[in-house]
Scaffold this motif. Sequence first.
Motif, PDB file in Angstrom:
ATOM      1  N   ARG A  75       0.843  -1.200   0.000  1.00 60.12           N
ATOM      2  CA  ARG A  75       0.000   0.000   0.000  1.00 60.12           C
ATOM      3  C   ARG A  75       0.873   1.243   0.000  1.00 60.12           C
ATOM      4  O   ARG A  75       1.989   1.223   0.514  1.00 60.12           O
ATOM      5  N   VAL A  76       0.342   2.307  -0.563  1.00 61.71           N
ATOM      6  CA  VAL A  76       1.051   3.585  -0.552  1.00 61.71           C
ATOM      7  C   VAL A  76       1.041   4.109   0.872  1.00 61.71           C
ATOM      8  O   VAL A  76      -0.008   4.166   1.517  1.00 61.71           O
ATOM      9  N   ILE A  77       2.225   4.460   1.380  1.00 63.59           N
ATOM     10  CA  ILE A  77       2.264   5.003   2.730  1.00 63.59           C
ATOM     11  C   ILE A  77       2.484   6.502   2.734  1.00 63.59           C
ATOM     12  O   ILE A  77       2.150   7.162   3.696  1.00 63.59           O
ATOM     13  N   SER A  78       3.059   7.016   1.671  1.00 65.11           N
ATOM     14  CA  SER A  78       3.296   8.451   1.666  1.00 65.11           C
ATOM     15  C   SER A  78       3.705   8.924   0.287  1.00 65.11           C
ATOM     16  O   SER A  78       4.290   8.173  -0.488  1.00 65.11           O
ATOM     17  N   GLN A  79       3.391  10.174   0.004  1.00 71.57           N
ATOM     18  CA  GLN A  79       3.911  10.858  -1.172  1.00 71.57           C
ATOM     19  C   GLN A  79       4.635  12.084  -0.647  1.00 71.57           C
ATOM     20  O   GLN A  79       4.021  12.930   0.009  1.00 71.57           O
ATOM     21  N   VAL A  80       5.926  12.134  -0.910  1.00 73.33           N
ATOM     22  CA  VAL A  80       6.794  13.148  -0.339  1.00 73.33           C
ATOM     23  C   VAL A  80       7.500  13.902  -1.459  1.00 73.33           C
ATOM     24  O   VAL A  80       7.952  13.293  -2.424  1.00 73.33           O
ATOM     25  N   GLU A  81       7.596  15.214  -1.323  1.00 73.14           N
ATOM     26  CA  GLU A  81       8.400  15.978  -2.272  1.00 73.14           C
ATOM     27  C   GLU A  81       9.865  15.804  -1.902  1.00 73.14           C
ATOM     28  O   GLU A  81      10.219  15.779  -0.723  1.00 73.14           O
ATOM     29  N   GLY A  82      10.680  15.660  -2.921  1.00 70.45           N
ATOM     30  CA  GLY A  82      12.106  15.468  -2.687  1.00 70.45           C
ATOM     31  C   GLY A  82      12.939  16.182  -3.718  1.00 70.45           C
ATOM     32  O   GLY A  82      12.421  16.669  -4.728  1.00 70.45           O
ATOM     33  N   VAL A  83      14.228  16.216  -3.455  1.00 70.33           N
ATOM     34  CA  VAL A  83      15.174  16.829  -4.380  1.00 70.33           C
ATOM     35  C   VAL A  83      16.407  15.926  -4.464  1.00 70.33           C
ATOM     36  O   VAL A  83      16.830  15.334  -3.462  1.00 70.33           O
ATOM     37  N   VAL A  84      16.957  15.799  -5.663  1.00 67.17           N
ATOM     38  CA  VAL A  84      18.167  15.004  -5.882  1.00 67.17           C
ATOM     39  C   VAL A  84      19.356  15.785  -5.315  1.00 67.17           C
ATOM     40  O   VAL A  84      19.582  16.930  -5.701  1.00 67.17           O
TER      41      VAL A  84
END
Length: 135
Positions: A75-84
Motif C-alpha cells: 500500500r502507498v504510505i506516503s507521497q513526499v516531495e524530494g530533491v536530488v
Amino acid sequence: MSAHPQQERRKCPRYNLQIPIQLSLSHSSFPDTLDATTLNLCLNGLYCTVTRYIPPFHKLLITMIAPKHEEAPPRVISQVEGVVVRVEPEQEKVGCHEYQVALYFQELSDEQEDALQALLAAHAAHVGGHECVYA
C-alpha cells in the motif's frame, strides 16, 4: 599524533531497507514516473538505484509503497516531495542504465513523518534491531 575516527554528521540513522518507490518527474525528457527500489532510508531521505540519469537539484514526487506482509497487501504510505542531492555517476553516460541517487525529503508533514517512523520501526523490529548505515 593519534588518529580520531570521523564523527558521524547524520542526525538520524539510515536503515538498509528495500521498498518499492515511484518517482514522478516533471522534466520533459523523463517519463511521467520511474519505478525504483530504495537501498537505504531514513527520516531525511533515501538512496536508490534508477535506470536513467536524474540531474542534481531536480525536484520530484516520491511515492513510497509499504511492502507486502503475511496478511497485508502492498500500500502507498506516503507521497513526499524530494530533491536530488547526489547522483553517481555524476554525469549522464551513454549506455549507462544504472545510477545511484540520493534524495532529500522536503518538508515532511507530521503525518508523513509518523508513517515513515512506523515503517522504520517495523523494519527494525522485523530484523531484530536496526541495520543502520551512515553512508
